[in-house]
Design an enzyme around this catalytic site. Sequence first.
Site, mmCIF file in Angstrom:
data_model
loop_
_atom_site.group_PDB
_atom_site.id
_atom_site.type_symbol
_atom_site.label_atom_id
_atom_site.label_comp_id
_atom_site.label_asym_id
_atom_site.label_seq_id
_atom_site.Cartn_x
_atom_site.Cartn_y
_atom_site.Cartn_z
ATOM 1 N N CYS A 258 0.856 -1.185 0.000
ATOM 2 C CA CYS A 258 0.000 0.000 0.000
ATOM 3 C C CYS A 258 0.899 1.243 0.000
ATOM 4 O O CYS A 258 1.995 1.226 0.524
ATOM 5 C CB CYS A 258 -0.949 0.086 1.181
ATOM 6 N N ARG B 46 3.781 -0.881 -4.722
ATOM 7 C CA ARG B 46 3.526 -1.330 -3.351
ATOM 8 C C ARG B 46 2.125 -1.882 -3.148
ATOM 9 O O ARG B 46 1.782 -2.364 -2.069
ATOM 10 C CB ARG B 46 3.751 -0.161 -2.395
ATOM 11 N N ASN C 41 -1.875 2.502 5.900
ATOM 12 C CA ASN C 41 -1.101 1.302 5.562
ATOM 13 C C ASN C 41 -0.945 0.505 6.842
ATOM 14 O O ASN C 41 -0.707 1.093 7.896
ATOM 15 C CB ASN C 41 0.307 1.675 5.096
ATOM 16 N N GLY C 42 -1.010 -0.806 6.738
ATOM 17 C CA GLY C 42 -0.829 -1.632 7.932
ATOM 18 C C GLY C 42 -2.107 -2.394 8.227
ATOM 19 O O GLY C 42 -2.982 -2.516 7.376
ATOM 20 N N TRP D 118 -3.189 -2.641 -1.546
ATOM 21 C CA TRP D 118 -3.047 -4.091 -1.711
ATOM 22 C C TRP D 118 -4.000 -4.686 -0.692
ATOM 23 O O TRP D 118 -3.801 -4.540 0.512
ATOM 24 C CB TRP D 118 -1.613 -4.506 -1.425
ATOM 25 N N LYS E 218 5.362 -5.106 -3.680
ATOM 26 C CA LYS E 218 6.806 -5.031 -3.468
ATOM 27 C C LYS E 218 7.204 -5.209 -2.005
ATOM 28 O O LYS E 218 8.082 -5.989 -1.699
ATOM 29 C CB LYS E 218 7.316 -3.690 -4.010
ATOM 30 N N LYS F 66 11.226 -16.604 -9.403
ATOM 31 C CA LYS F 66 11.136 -15.503 -10.375
ATOM 32 C C LYS F 66 10.155 -15.879 -11.474
ATOM 33 O O LYS F 66 9.330 -15.076 -11.897
ATOM 34 C CB LYS F 66 12.536 -15.268 -10.937
ATOM 35 N N GLU G 293 6.548 -15.860 -10.162
ATOM 36 C CA GLU G 293 6.097 -14.518 -9.782
ATOM 37 C C GLU G 293 5.569 -13.733 -10.979
ATOM 38 O O GLU G 293 4.566 -13.041 -10.863
ATOM 39 C CB GLU G 293 7.268 -13.698 -9.177
ATOM 40 N N GLU H 157 15.403 -19.926 -6.542
ATOM 41 C CA GLU H 157 15.234 -18.532 -6.942
ATOM 42 C C GLU H 157 14.742 -18.453 -8.390
ATOM 43 O O GLU H 157 13.885 -17.623 -8.722
ATOM 44 C CB GLU H 157 16.560 -17.779 -6.736
ATOM 45 N N HIS I 219 12.794 -39.573 -6.436
ATOM 46 C CA HIS I 219 12.007 -39.940 -5.252
ATOM 47 C C HIS I 219 10.584 -39.404 -5.325
ATOM 48 O O HIS I 219 9.922 -39.294 -4.292
ATOM 49 C CB HIS I 219 12.710 -39.456 -3.984
HETATM 50 C C1 G6P Z 1 7.726 -10.115 -1.498
HETATM 51 C C2 G6P Z 1 8.133 -10.142 -2.954
HETATM 52 C C3 G6P Z 1 9.388 -10.991 -3.123
HETATM 53 C C4 G6P Z 1 10.484 -10.526 -2.177
HETATM 54 C C5 G6P Z 1 9.994 -10.607 -0.727
HETATM 55 C C6 G6P Z 1 11.006 -10.102 0.297
HETATM 56 O O1 G6P Z 1 7.172 -11.327 -1.132
HETATM 57 O O2 G6P Z 1 7.109 -10.659 -3.763
HETATM 58 O O3 G6P Z 1 9.843 -10.870 -4.462
HETATM 59 O O4 G6P Z 1 11.603 -11.315 -2.366
HETATM 60 O O5 G6P Z 1 8.817 -9.810 -0.617
HETATM 61 O O6 G6P Z 1 11.177 -8.712 0.211
HETATM 62 P P1 G6P Z 1 12.328 -7.936 0.946
HETATM 63 O O7 G6P Z 1 12.041 -6.481 0.724
HETATM 64 O O8 G6P Z 1 12.277 -8.301 2.400
HETATM 65 O O9 G6P Z 1 13.621 -8.359 0.329
#
Ligand code: G6P
Length: 606
Positions: free
Chosen positions: A2, A27, A99-100, A73, A601, A484, A487, A480, A503
Amino acid sequence: MCGIVGYVGGQQAVPLLLEGLSRLEHRGYDSAGVAVLTTSGIKVAKKAGRVRDLSEDLPKRFAGKTGIGHTRWATHGPANDVNAHPHTDTKGDVAVVHNGIIDNAAALRQQLTEAGVDLVSDTDTEVLAHLVARSDADTLEGKVRDALAVIDGTYGIAVMHADFPDRLVVARNGSPLIIGVGEKEMHVASDLAALVRYTTTVAHLDDGEIATLTATGFTTYRMDLSTTAKAATTLDIDPSVYDAGDHASFMYKEMLEQPAAAERVLRGRLDERFGTAHLGGLNMDPRETRAIRRVKILGCGSAYYVGQMGAALVEELARIPADAEAASEFRYRDPVIEPDTLYVAVSQSGETIDTLLAVQEIRRKGGRVVGLVNVVGSAIARECDGGIYLHAGPEVAVASTKALTTMFLGFALLALQLGRVRDLSIADGTRLIAGLTRIPGQIAEILEREEEIAAVATRLAEAESLFFVGRVRGFPVAREGAQKFKEISYRHAEAYQTSELKHGPLALISESVPTVAIVPDDELASRNVGALHEIAARRGPLVVVTHEGVDLGEVDAVRIDVPRNERELDPILLTIPLQLLAYHAALHLGHDIDKPRNLAKSVTVE
Ligand code: G6P
C-alpha cells in the site's frame, strides 16, 4: 505494501497526489483513491484498478489544495471501489488513508455498529475515520491521538478533516511515513520515491510519532502530544534513479543495472593486502567474530533463497554451520536463540514484516542480529545491531534482481570476513577477492546474451508447469529461478533438488513439462548429468544452465553457458540467465512485468 501520499500547500493537490501514487503503485495496485478539501468540504474519488483508471475517471471540479491519496493491496475485504481508501466517517468530515493492519478492527467495528454507526466497507481502516470523527478533542491532533489510543496494530496514516482545512495529521507505528519539506508546501509519503521529484528535504517519522503538516512547516509529537524535536535533512539523491527512463519496465532496467550495483556493494570493502573483506558496519571486533559458532539467516521470498546461497558461502568459506530459514515461519516455532549464533536478516525493502518480527524476536531473547538491507534507515536496518548496506539503489519491480545480486555479494563479503578470522588462508581470500572483482563484468557478459536466452524463454512460456532443479550450491539457484518464473509468468514452476527427482517428481516429467537444470562445473557435475539422462528418457524437455566444457553426453538439451568464476561464487552468475528466462516468458505472455498479480513489493502485513 500500500502507498500513501499527502499534500498541503498552494498548488492544486490532485495532480501531485496522482503523480505520487503512480510512483508508489508497485507497493499495491488493486485499487486507488484520493480525497481533497474543496470549498464545500471533503471530496473523495476512489476506484478498484490502477491509478491510471482513477485519473481517467475523476469527477470534474475536483479541486483543492489539501489532499491525501492511497494505492491499495487488499487485506480486509476484496479490491472494490468501496474498500479502496480514503475512508470517511458518516458525515464525510474526516478522510483517512492507512497502511498496515488494525488487529482489533473486528471488535472496534462491532462497538461502532452498536453505537449506531453504519460501516460501509469491509476494511479495518474505516473504523479510524469514525473514531477520529467521534473524538471530543478540540484539535485534529487530539482527535487522531484519541483514535489511535484504542487501536492495536500497525499503521502509517494520513488524516484530513473539513474543520481543520489548513492541515494534515499523520502518524506512524510500524509502517513508514516520510515528510517532504517544500517551498510553502509540505508533502508526505510512505516512500521516498513519491517525494523526490518535489523535494529531497525530508524527515522520517519514527514509530509512535504523530505529525502535523501545514503549508508552512511541520511539527512532530509523541502519542501524548508532547513535541519531539525533529529536523528535516536534505538527501543527496538524484531523482532520476527512481525513473524507468527509456526502459519498458523497472525490472528490465534493474536487471541491466546489476553490474553497477555489484560494483557498488563491493566498493571499499575488499582488503587485498590481507585477502579479506572490511565490513565496518557489522560493529563486531575480531574477538567477537571468532566467537560465532553458528550463522542463521532469515529472509522471505527471494531474500530467503539468496539467504540459502549465503549459508552455503558461510559454511564453505568460514566452516561455520549455517542455514537459512523463512523469516515468516521462524518466530512461530518458538526458536531457541543462542548467544554464540550470528543471526542475519536479509531484506531489500527493510520493511518486510515477517523479517522485522523475526529480528524483534531474536533481540527480545538477547540474540545478535545483523542486517543485509538495501533501503537505508528502514525498519529492519534500524532494529539490527549492525549490518551491511547493499547500495543496489532503488528497486521498484516486485521481482528482485539487482538487490538479490547485491545480497549474494554481501554474503560473500561476510563469509570472507568470517573465514579470514578463522582458517581461510590468505591465498584463498585473495582468490575470492579476484573472483568477486570479476563478477560485475561477467554479469554484463550474460546480459549481453539476452536474445539467445529470450528465445529459450519463449518456448518455456508455453508450458503450464515446469521444474527448476539443482544440487547443493545449485539448489538455491533453482529455487530462486522458480520463484522468479512463477512470480511474473504465473506458470507453475517448482524447484527440486536434482537428487530428489527420482524420489517422486519424476512421475510428472513428460514432453509437456520442461526442466531447467542448474549444472555448474563442480564436483557434482557428472551426477547432475546422470539425472538429465533420466529426465530425457521420459521425454522431458531440458534447458541446462551450465559452464562451457561441461559434457552433457548425448542428452538433447538447450544449454546456456555462463562464465566461470570461483566455484563458491558461481551461484550468482548461474542466477542471471534465470532472471532473463522469467522476464522474457512473462513478456511473451503479455503480463505486467513490474506489477505481477496478487503480489506487492514490500509486504508489511503478516
Ligand atoms: C515479497 C516479494 C518478493 C520478495 C519478498 C522479500 O514477497 O514478492 O519478491 O523477495 O517480498 O522482500 P524484501 O524487501 O524483504 O527483500
